[in-house]
Design a protein around this motif. Structure first.
Motif, PDB file in Angstrom:
ATOM      1  N   ILE A 150      -0.219  -0.883   2.682  1.00 56.46           N
ATOM      2  CA  ILE A 150      -0.717  -0.333   2.151  1.00 56.46           C
ATOM      3  C   ILE A 150      -1.136   0.768   2.471  1.00 56.46           C
ATOM      4  CG2 ILE A 150      -1.725  -0.509   0.329  1.00 56.46           C
ATOM      5  CD1 ILE A 150      -1.274  -3.041  -0.432  1.00 56.46           C
ATOM      6  N   ILE A 151      -2.647   0.736   2.930  1.00 62.17           N
ATOM      7  CA  ILE A 151      -2.926   1.985   3.452  1.00 62.17           C
ATOM      8  C   ILE A 151      -2.224   3.334   4.839  1.00 62.17           C
ATOM      9  CG2 ILE A 151      -4.894   2.874   5.138  1.00 62.17           C
ATOM     10  CD1 ILE A 151      -6.206   0.298   4.552  1.00 62.17           C
ATOM     11  N   ARG A 152      -1.305   2.272   5.329  1.00 60.05           N
ATOM     12  CA  ARG A 152      -0.525   3.051   5.378  1.00 60.05           C
ATOM     13  C   ARG A 152       0.427   4.096   4.673  1.00 60.05           C
ATOM     14  NH1 ARG A 152       3.866   2.347  11.286  1.00 60.05           N
ATOM     15  NH2 ARG A 152       5.132   4.207  10.598  1.00 60.05           N
ATOM     16  N   SER A 153       1.152   3.159   3.902  1.00 62.04           N
ATOM     17  CA  SER A 153       1.977   3.165   2.955  1.00 62.04           C
ATOM     18  C   SER A 153       1.087   4.881   1.695  1.00 62.04           C
ATOM     19  CB  SER A 153       3.014   2.739   1.775  1.00 62.04           C
ATOM     20  OG  SER A 153       1.746   2.360   1.089  1.00 62.04           O
ATOM     21  N   LEU A 154       0.084   4.864   1.846  1.00 58.94           N
ATOM     22  CA  LEU A 154      -0.447   5.834   0.783  1.00 58.94           C
ATOM     23  C   LEU A 154      -0.707   6.614   1.167  1.00 58.94           C
ATOM     24  CD1 LEU A 154      -3.323   3.157  -0.760  1.00 58.94           C
ATOM     25  CD2 LEU A 154      -1.561   3.770  -2.255  1.00 58.94           C
ATOM     26  N   ARG A 155      -0.644   7.537   2.824  1.00 55.07           N
ATOM     27  CA  ARG A 155      -0.875   9.098   3.266  1.00 55.07           C
ATOM     28  C   ARG A 155       0.546   8.831   2.910  1.00 55.07           C
ATOM     29  NH1 ARG A 155      -5.401   9.098   5.983  1.00 55.07           N
ATOM     30  NH2 ARG A 155      -6.021   7.257   6.007  1.00 55.07           N
ATOM     31  N   GLU A 156       1.723   8.778   3.066  1.00 58.68           N
ATOM     32  CA  GLU A 156       3.309   8.950   2.436  1.00 58.68           C
ATOM     33  C   GLU A 156       3.404   8.639   1.178  1.00 58.68           C
ATOM     34  OE1 GLU A 156       5.077   5.964   5.351  1.00 58.68           O
ATOM     35  OE2 GLU A 156       3.841   7.001   6.624  1.00 58.68           O
ATOM     36  N   PRO A 157       5.103   9.321   0.787  1.00 60.91           N
ATOM     37  CA  PRO A 157       4.998   9.479   0.328  1.00 60.91           C
ATOM     38  C   PRO A 157       5.771   8.114  -0.935  1.00 60.91           C
ATOM     39  CG  PRO A 157       6.405  10.831   1.427  1.00 60.91           C
ATOM     40  CD  PRO A 157       5.529  10.805   1.700  1.00 60.91           C
ATOM     41  N   PRO A 158       5.379   7.676  -1.662  1.00 65.86           N
ATOM     42  CA  PRO A 158       6.374   6.286  -1.889  1.00 65.86           C
ATOM     43  C   PRO A 158       7.483   5.989  -2.032  1.00 65.86           C
ATOM     44  CG  PRO A 158       5.487   7.529  -3.762  1.00 65.86           C
ATOM     45  CD  PRO A 158       5.639   8.274  -2.938  1.00 65.86           C
ATOM     46  N   LEU A 159       8.204   4.817  -1.328  1.00 63.70           N
ATOM     47  CA  LEU A 159       9.535   3.937  -0.676  1.00 63.70           C
ATOM     48  C   LEU A 159      10.002   4.454  -1.883  1.00 63.70           C
ATOM     49  CD1 LEU A 159       7.561   1.337   1.339  1.00 63.70           C
ATOM     50  CD2 LEU A 159       8.682   3.367   2.112  1.00 63.70           C
ATOM     51  N   ALA A 160      11.685   3.975  -1.533  1.00 67.69           N
ATOM     52  CA  ALA A 160      12.819   4.093  -2.044  1.00 67.69           C
ATOM     53  C   ALA A 160      13.226   2.892  -2.207  1.00 67.69           C
ATOM     54  CB  ALA A 160      13.690   5.035  -1.873  1.00 67.69           C
ATOM     55  N   ALA A 161      13.266   1.849  -3.069  1.00 66.07           N
ATOM     56  CA  ALA A 161      14.548   0.705  -3.382  1.00 66.07           C
ATOM     57  C   ALA A 161      12.538  -0.070  -2.635  1.00 66.07           C
ATOM     58  CB  ALA A 161      14.870   0.424  -1.914  1.00 66.07           C
ATOM     59  N   THR A 162      11.937  -0.218  -3.601  1.00 68.26           N
ATOM     60  CA  THR A 162      10.434  -0.600  -3.262  1.00 68.26           C
ATOM     61  C   THR A 162      10.669  -2.090  -2.886  1.00 68.26           C
ATOM     62  OG1 THR A 162       9.614  -0.436  -5.431  1.00 68.26           O
ATOM     63  CG2 THR A 162       8.558   0.901  -3.626  1.00 68.26           C
ATOM     64  N   LYS A 163      11.036  -2.492  -3.983  1.00 62.96           N
ATOM     65  CA  LYS A 163      11.337  -4.114  -4.459  1.00 62.96           C
ATOM     66  C   LYS A 163      11.895  -5.361  -3.382  1.00 62.96           C
ATOM     67  CE  LYS A 163      11.361  -4.841  -9.383  1.00 62.96           C
ATOM     68  NZ  LYS A 163      11.786  -4.909 -10.713  1.00 62.96           N
ATOM     69  N   ALA A 164      13.138  -4.150  -2.834  1.00 60.98           N
ATOM     70  CA  ALA A 164      13.895  -5.188  -1.329  1.00 60.98           C
ATOM     71  C   ALA A 164      12.833  -4.246  -0.114  1.00 60.98           C
ATOM     72  CB  ALA A 164      16.005  -3.856  -1.434  1.00 60.98           C
TER      73      ALA A 164
ATOM     74  N   ALA B 183       9.327  -4.383  -0.359  1.00 56.92           N
ATOM     75  CA  ALA B 183       8.769  -5.649   0.038  1.00 56.92           C
ATOM     76  C   ALA B 183       8.915  -6.408   0.358  1.00 56.92           C
ATOM     77  CB  ALA B 183       8.218  -5.216  -1.730  1.00 56.92           C
ATOM     78  N   ARG B 184      10.563  -6.857  -0.015  1.00 54.00           N
ATOM     79  CA  ARG B 184      11.285  -8.861  -0.004  1.00 54.00           C
ATOM     80  C   ARG B 184      11.826  -8.614   1.636  1.00 54.00           C
ATOM     81  NH1 ARG B 184      13.999  -8.084  -4.711  1.00 54.00           N
ATOM     82  NH2 ARG B 184      16.030  -7.320  -3.708  1.00 54.00           N
ATOM     83  N   LEU B 185      11.612  -7.744   2.529  1.00 53.53           N
ATOM     84  CA  LEU B 185      11.733  -7.749   3.199  1.00 53.53           C
ATOM     85  C   LEU B 185      10.477  -8.318   4.231  1.00 53.53           C
ATOM     86  CD1 LEU B 185      13.941  -7.798   5.874  1.00 53.53           C
ATOM     87  CD2 LEU B 185      13.714  -5.069   5.999  1.00 53.53           C
ATOM     88  N   ILE B 186       9.799  -7.107   4.009  1.00 52.61           N
ATOM     89  CA  ILE B 186       7.850  -7.256   5.219  1.00 52.61           C
ATOM     90  C   ILE B 186       7.760  -8.692   4.653  1.00 52.61           C
ATOM     91  CG2 ILE B 186       5.504  -5.992   4.509  1.00 52.61           C
ATOM     92  CD1 ILE B 186       6.503  -3.921   3.603  1.00 52.61           C
ATOM     93  N   ALA B 187       7.925  -9.261   3.530  1.00 51.15           N
ATOM     94  CA  ALA B 187       7.284 -10.534   2.982  1.00 51.15           C
ATOM     95  C   ALA B 187       7.926 -11.666   3.758  1.00 51.15           C
ATOM     96  CB  ALA B 187       7.381 -10.669   1.820  1.00 51.15           C
ATOM     97  N   SER B 188       9.295 -11.203   4.315  1.00 53.62           N
ATOM     98  CA  SER B 188      10.383 -12.510   4.899  1.00 53.62           C
ATOM     99  C   SER B 188       9.621 -12.121   6.621  1.00 53.62           C
ATOM    100  CB  SER B 188      11.285 -12.461   4.721  1.00 53.62           C
ATOM    101  OG  SER B 188      12.286 -12.719   5.247  1.00 53.62           O
ATOM    102  N   GLN B 189       9.018 -11.158   6.453  1.00 53.79           N
ATOM    103  CA  GLN B 189       9.447 -10.831   8.310  1.00 53.79           C
ATOM    104  C   GLN B 189       7.920 -11.521   8.511  1.00 53.79           C
ATOM    105  OE1 GLN B 189      10.502  -6.205   9.004  1.00 53.79           O
ATOM    106  NE2 GLN B 189      12.747  -7.659   9.590  1.00 53.79           N
ATOM    107  N   ILE B 190       6.984 -11.378   7.537  1.00 53.97           N
ATOM    108  CA  ILE B 190       5.623 -11.673   7.746  1.00 53.97           C
ATOM    109  C   ILE B 190       5.769 -13.164   8.137  1.00 53.97           C
ATOM    110  CG2 ILE B 190       3.197 -11.803   7.186  1.00 53.97           C
ATOM    111  CD1 ILE B 190       3.642  -9.052   6.001  1.00 53.97           C
ATOM    112  N   LEU B 191       5.990 -13.924   6.897  1.00 52.58           N
ATOM    113  CA  LEU B 191       6.163 -15.168   6.919  1.00 52.58           C
ATOM    114  C   LEU B 191       6.952 -15.898   8.106  1.00 52.58           C
ATOM    115  CD1 LEU B 191       5.879 -16.604   2.952  1.00 52.58           C
ATOM    116  CD2 LEU B 191       3.731 -16.054   4.985  1.00 52.58           C
TER     117      LEU B 191
END
Length: 205
Positions: free
Chosen positions: A173-187, A189-197
């Motif tokens: 989140i801290i890194r993303s706040l330094r950049e423009p908002p992501l497109a397709a954030t839901k997709a 976010a799902r990918l990030i959560a899946s990869q972390i777990l």
């Protein structure tokens, strides 16, 4: 009387909007009530009439937006039949909210990037550390349930894994706040959560 109350509410909203902007531009410690009043187009007296000080303004911003100090505080039910899936869905939903171009993005930017350590903000950081521990304990409960449901290895340390998950998503989140908002954030976010777990699953083999 109705008009006076409506005007008071409008002034309060102007002050909060101005405070958010000044906090982002100047940081909480460097911002002054005079700057906030000037941005809002009101007197300092009007600011003091609605808010005791800067810290009250910051707290009200989060309260009015119904946001927790930490975006990853999540509810948990011990009766959950798919604890790992529940945790993944919760993480994805919370991540998507903060990564999108909404009000939560701006407010978490203030808390995580523009709230400098100082005597004035010491109580905020103490509260943040406490709520971070709370978020991690909730994640650890989900991971312990996942172990009990044979979704994760019994060798996994739930609290260390929860600390890793929380630190990872907070860093993202801290890194993303330094950049423009992501497109397709839901997709995303799902990918990030899946990869972390998935990484948690693999680490305990």
């Amino acid at each position: 009387m109705k008009r006076t109350r409506r005007e008071a509410l409008e002034t309060r909203a102007q002050i909060l909007k101005a405070a958010e902007q000044v906090f982002v531009e100047r940081g909480v410690s460097r911002a002054s009530l005079a700057e906030i009043a000037g941005m809002a187009g009101v007197t300092r007296g009007a600011v003091y009439w609605h808010f005791k000080d800067k810290m009250a303004l910051l707290e009200t911003l989060f309260e009015d937006a119904s946001l927790a100090d930490d975006p990853f505080v999540m509810s948990w039910s011990e009766g959950e039949r798919d604890p790992l899936g529940h945790l993944e869905r919760k993480l994805a939903g919370l991540l998507a909210t903060v990564l999108s171009a909404g009000p939560s993005r701006s407010l978490y930017s203030i808390m995580l990037m523009h709230c400098e350590m100082s005597t004035e903000t010491e109580w905020i950081w103490s509260r943040l550390h406490a709520i971070w521990r709370c978020a991690e304990h909730q994640m650890a409960r989900a991971l312990r349930a996942a172990i009990a449901h044979n979704q994760l290895s019994a060798e996994l340390d739930p609290y260390l894994a929860a600390t890793f998950i929380h630190s990872t998503v907070t860093g993202l989140i801290i890194r993303s706040l330094r950049e423009p908002p992501l497109a397709a954030t839901k997709a995303v976010a799902r990918l990030i959560a899946s990869q972390i777990l998935s990484g948690i699953k693999g680490s305990a083999r």
